[in-house]
Scaffold this motif. Structure first.
Motif, PDB file in Angstrom:
ATOM      1  N   TRP A  83     -38.202  39.778 -39.003  1.00 16.11           N
ATOM      2  CA  TRP A  83     -38.759  39.193 -40.224  1.00 16.11           C
ATOM      3  C   TRP A  83     -39.260  40.321 -41.116  1.00 16.11           C
ATOM      4  O   TRP A  83     -39.940  41.244 -40.639  1.00 16.11           O
ATOM      5  N   PHE A  84     -38.910  40.215 -42.385  1.00 20.48           N
ATOM      6  CA  PHE A  84     -39.373  41.140 -43.403  1.00 20.48           C
ATOM      7  C   PHE A  84     -40.016  40.324 -44.523  1.00 20.48           C
ATOM      8  O   PHE A  84     -39.834  39.110 -44.600  1.00 20.48           O
ATOM      9  N   ARG A  85     -40.734  40.998 -45.393  1.00 19.52           N
ATOM     10  CA  ARG A  85     -41.294  40.317 -46.555  1.00 19.52           C
ATOM     11  C   ARG A  85     -41.269  41.253 -47.758  1.00 19.52           C
ATOM     12  O   ARG A  85     -41.276  42.480 -47.603  1.00 19.52           O
ATOM     13  N   GLN A  86     -41.242  40.633 -48.913  1.00 22.04           N
ATOM     14  CA  GLN A  86     -41.226  41.402 -50.148  1.00 22.04           C
ATOM     15  C   GLN A  86     -42.091  40.712 -51.190  1.00 22.04           C
ATOM     16  O   GLN A  86     -41.813  39.579 -51.586  1.00 22.04           O
ATOM     17  N   ALA A  87     -43.135  41.413 -51.597  1.00 18.23           N
ATOM     18  CA  ALA A  87     -44.022  40.923 -52.640  1.00 18.23           C
ATOM     19  C   ALA A  87     -43.520  41.427 -53.990  1.00 18.23           C
ATOM     20  O   ALA A  87     -42.817  42.443 -54.041  1.00 18.23           O
ATOM     21  N   PRO A  88     -43.875  40.759 -55.078  1.00 16.27           N
ATOM     22  CA  PRO A  88     -43.417  41.192 -56.410  1.00 16.27           C
ATOM     23  C   PRO A  88     -43.792  42.645 -56.687  1.00 16.27           C
ATOM     24  O   PRO A  88     -44.938  43.051 -56.479  1.00 16.27           O
ATOM     25  N   GLY A  89     -42.804  43.411 -57.123  1.00 12.39           N
ATOM     26  CA  GLY A  89     -43.048  44.797 -57.474  1.00 12.39           C
ATOM     27  C   GLY A  89     -43.173  45.746 -56.305  1.00 12.39           C
ATOM     28  O   GLY A  89     -43.457  46.933 -56.483  1.00 12.39           O
ATOM     29  N   LYS A  90     -42.959  45.229 -55.102  1.00  7.96           N
ATOM     30  CA  LYS A  90     -43.091  46.084 -53.915  1.00  7.96           C
ATOM     31  C   LYS A  90     -41.785  46.129 -53.143  1.00  7.96           C
ATOM     32  O   LYS A  90     -40.910  45.277 -53.309  1.00  7.96           O
ATOM     33  N   GLU A  91     -41.672  47.109 -52.276  1.00  7.43           N
ATOM     34  CA  GLU A  91     -40.487  47.233 -51.443  1.00  7.43           C
ATOM     35  C   GLU A  91     -40.541  46.212 -50.302  1.00  7.43           C
ATOM     36  O   GLU A  91     -41.615  45.759 -49.902  1.00  7.43           O
ATOM     37  N   ARG A  92     -39.366  45.911 -49.779  1.00  8.48           N
ATOM     38  CA  ARG A  92     -39.295  45.015 -48.633  1.00  8.48           C
ATOM     39  C   ARG A  92     -39.916  45.733 -47.431  1.00  8.48           C
ATOM     40  O   ARG A  92     -39.608  46.896 -47.169  1.00  8.48           O
ATOM     41  N   GLU A  93     -40.772  45.018 -46.707  1.00  8.40           N
ATOM     42  CA  GLU A  93     -41.437  45.654 -45.586  1.00  8.40           C
ATOM     43  C   GLU A  93     -41.235  44.869 -44.292  1.00  8.40           C
ATOM     44  O   GLU A  93     -41.121  43.637 -44.298  1.00  8.40           O
ATOM     45  N   PHE A  94     -41.220  45.595 -43.210  1.00 10.48           N
ATOM     46  CA  PHE A  94     -41.063  45.032 -41.877  1.00 10.48           C
ATOM     47  C   PHE A  94     -42.300  44.239 -41.489  1.00 10.48           C
ATOM     48  O   PHE A  94     -43.433  44.656 -41.756  1.00 10.48           O
ATOM     49  N   VAL A  95     -42.066  43.101 -40.827  1.00  9.90           N
ATOM     50  CA  VAL A  95     -43.177  42.278 -40.344  1.00  9.90           C
ATOM     51  C   VAL A  95     -43.168  42.213 -38.812  1.00  9.90           C
ATOM     52  O   VAL A  95     -44.152  42.541 -38.168  1.00  9.90           O
ATOM     53  N   ALA A  96     -42.029  41.785 -38.251  1.00 10.79           N
ATOM     54  CA  ALA A  96     -41.969  41.620 -36.796  1.00 10.79           C
ATOM     55  C   ALA A  96     -40.516  41.567 -36.366  1.00 10.79           C
ATOM     56  O   ALA A  96     -39.631  41.270 -37.173  1.00 10.79           O
ATOM     57  N   ALA A  97     -40.272  41.859 -35.091  1.00 14.07           N
ATOM     58  CA  ALA A  97     -38.925  41.780 -34.543  1.00 14.07           C
ATOM     59  C   ALA A  97     -38.994  41.322 -33.095  1.00 14.07           C
ATOM     60  O   ALA A  97     -40.002  41.514 -32.410  1.00 14.07           O
ATOM     61  N   ILE A  98     -37.886  40.720 -32.638  1.00 13.08           N
ATOM     62  CA  ILE A  98     -37.794  40.263 -31.258  1.00 13.08           C
ATOM     63  C   ILE A  98     -36.391  40.523 -30.741  1.00 13.08           C
ATOM     64  O   ILE A  98     -35.404  40.317 -31.458  1.00 13.08           O
ATOM     65  N   ASN A  99     -36.304  41.003 -29.503  1.00 10.09           N
ATOM     66  CA  ASN A  99     -35.015  41.159 -28.849  1.00 10.09           C
ATOM     67  C   ASN A  99     -34.697  39.847 -28.158  1.00 10.09           C
ATOM     68  O   ASN A  99     -35.504  39.353 -27.355  1.00 10.09           O
ATOM     69  N   LEU A 100     -33.540  39.289 -28.441  1.00 12.07           N
ATOM     70  CA  LEU A 100     -33.232  37.946 -27.974  1.00 12.07           C
ATOM     71  C   LEU A 100     -32.850  37.887 -26.503  1.00 12.07           C
ATOM     72  O   LEU A 100     -32.825  36.809 -25.919  1.00 12.07           O
ATOM     73  N   SER A 101     -32.566  39.020 -25.904  1.00 12.65           N
ATOM     74  CA  SER A 101     -32.279  39.037 -24.467  1.00 12.65           C
ATOM     75  C   SER A 101     -33.546  39.204 -23.652  1.00 12.65           C
ATOM     76  O   SER A 101     -33.821  38.442 -22.730  1.00 12.65           O
ATOM     77  N   SER A 102     -34.322  40.218 -24.006  1.00 14.00           N
ATOM     78  CA  SER A 102     -35.496  40.559 -23.204  1.00 14.00           C
ATOM     79  C   SER A 102     -36.748  39.820 -23.643  1.00 14.00           C
ATOM     80  O   SER A 102     -37.700  39.697 -22.867  1.00 14.00           O
ATOM     81  N   GLY A 103     -36.766  39.376 -24.903  1.00 17.58           N
ATOM     82  CA  GLY A 103     -37.982  38.771 -25.434  1.00 17.58           C
ATOM     83  C   GLY A 103     -38.998  39.786 -25.913  1.00 17.58           C
ATOM     84  O   GLY A 103     -40.080  39.410 -26.376  1.00 17.58           O
ATOM     85  N   SER A 104     -38.669  41.070 -25.838  1.00 24.53           N
ATOM     86  CA  SER A 104     -39.595  42.101 -26.315  1.00 24.53           C
ATOM     87  C   SER A 104     -39.854  41.911 -27.804  1.00 24.53           C
ATOM     88  O   SER A 104     -38.955  41.554 -28.557  1.00 24.53           O
ATOM     89  N   THR A 105     -41.084  42.168 -28.204  1.00 25.57           N
ATOM     90  CA  THR A 105     -41.476  41.992 -29.596  1.00 25.57           C
ATOM     91  C   THR A 105     -42.137  43.241 -30.138  1.00 25.57           C
ATOM     92  O   THR A 105     -42.619  44.098 -29.383  1.00 25.57           O
ATOM     93  N   TYR A 106     -42.149  43.336 -31.462  1.00 30.97           N
ATOM     94  CA  TYR A 106     -42.810  44.451 -32.129  1.00 30.97           C
ATOM     95  C   TYR A 106     -43.345  43.946 -33.457  1.00 30.97           C
ATOM     96  O   TYR A 106     -42.683  43.159 -34.136  1.00 30.97           O
ATOM     97  N   TYR A 107     -44.538  44.381 -33.813  1.00 32.91           N
ATOM     98  CA  TYR A 107     -45.186  43.906 -35.032  1.00 32.91           C
ATOM     99  C   TYR A 107     -45.664  45.067 -35.891  1.00 32.91           C
ATOM    100  O   TYR A 107     -46.035  46.130 -35.376  1.00 32.91           O
ATOM    101  N   SER A 108     -45.710  44.832 -37.185  1.00 30.32           N
ATOM    102  CA  SER A 108     -46.345  45.805 -38.060  1.00 30.32           C
ATOM    103  C   SER A 108     -47.854  45.722 -37.839  1.00 30.32           C
ATOM    104  O   SER A 108     -48.380  44.681 -37.428  1.00 30.32           O
ATOM    105  N   ASN A 109     -48.544  46.786 -38.136  1.00 26.36           N
ATOM    106  CA  ASN A 109     -49.998  46.811 -37.939  1.00 26.36           C
ATOM    107  C   ASN A 109     -50.692  45.779 -38.822  1.00 26.36           C
ATOM    108  O   ASN A 109     -51.740  45.247 -38.449  1.00 26.36           O
ATOM    109  N   SER A 110     -50.109  45.486 -39.959  1.00 27.71           N
ATOM    110  CA  SER A 110     -50.762  44.577 -40.906  1.00 27.71           C
ATOM    111  C   SER A 110     -50.783  43.126 -40.421  1.00 27.71           C
ATOM    112  O   SER A 110     -51.595  42.332 -40.910  1.00 27.71           O
ATOM    113  N   VAL A 111     -49.914  42.781 -39.476  1.00 24.27           N
ATOM    114  CA  VAL A 111     -49.867  41.396 -39.010  1.00 24.27           C
ATOM    115  C   VAL A 111     -50.186  41.259 -37.526  1.00 24.27           C
ATOM    116  O   VAL A 111     -50.333  40.129 -37.026  1.00 24.27           O
ATOM    117  N   LYS A 112     -50.303  42.349 -36.826  1.00 23.94           N
ATOM    118  CA  LYS A 112     -50.539  42.306 -35.385  1.00 23.94           C
ATOM    119  C   LYS A 112     -51.822  41.536 -35.081  1.00 23.94           C
ATOM    120  O   LYS A 112     -52.852  41.742 -35.717  1.00 23.94           O
TER     121      LYS A 112
END
Length: 124
Positions: free
Chosen positions: A36-65
């Protein structure tokens, strides 16, 4: 042809919650990474979170953790993003993305397929 469709965006007050879903069609997702990514007006697209669909491993940006949770439902070919304790600065268009192959990158350029986006607006 892979298609990703996001649903669940909307308007919520600060402190509230929303749940976004990303439905995939066109090929089997399993073994890939969804982000998942997000983009606010006037800003670059930024990473939010990711998940590996096999292992279930996840990773989050510090802003949403600690506030957001990414999860998968392989049987339904969906990936969800539960967003709690929302803040006005979370306001953005949220995009679902799929990456083929290994890795859980945070750069948007490393993802292969994208949804059309869903608007999330958090009022103060």
């Amino acid at each position: 042809q892979v298609q990703l469709v996001e649903t669940g965006g909307g308007l919520v007050q600060a402190g509230g919650s929303l749940r976004l879903s990303c439905a995939e069609s066109g090929r089997t997702f399993i073994g890939h990474t969804m982000g998942w990514f997000r983009q606010a007006p006037g800003k670059e697209r930024e990473f939010v979170a990711a998940i590996n669909l096999s292992s279930g491993s996840t990773y989050y940006s510090n802003s949403v953790k600690g506030r957001f949770t990414i999860s998968r439902d392989n049987a339904k070919n969906t990936v969800n993003l539960q967003m709690n304790s929302l803040k006005p600065e979370d306001t953005a268009v949220y995009y679902c993305a799929a990456k083929l192959g290994v890795g859980m990158p945070q750069r948007s350029g490393d993802y292969d397929y994208w949804g059309q986006g869903t608007q999330v607006t958090v009022s103060s």
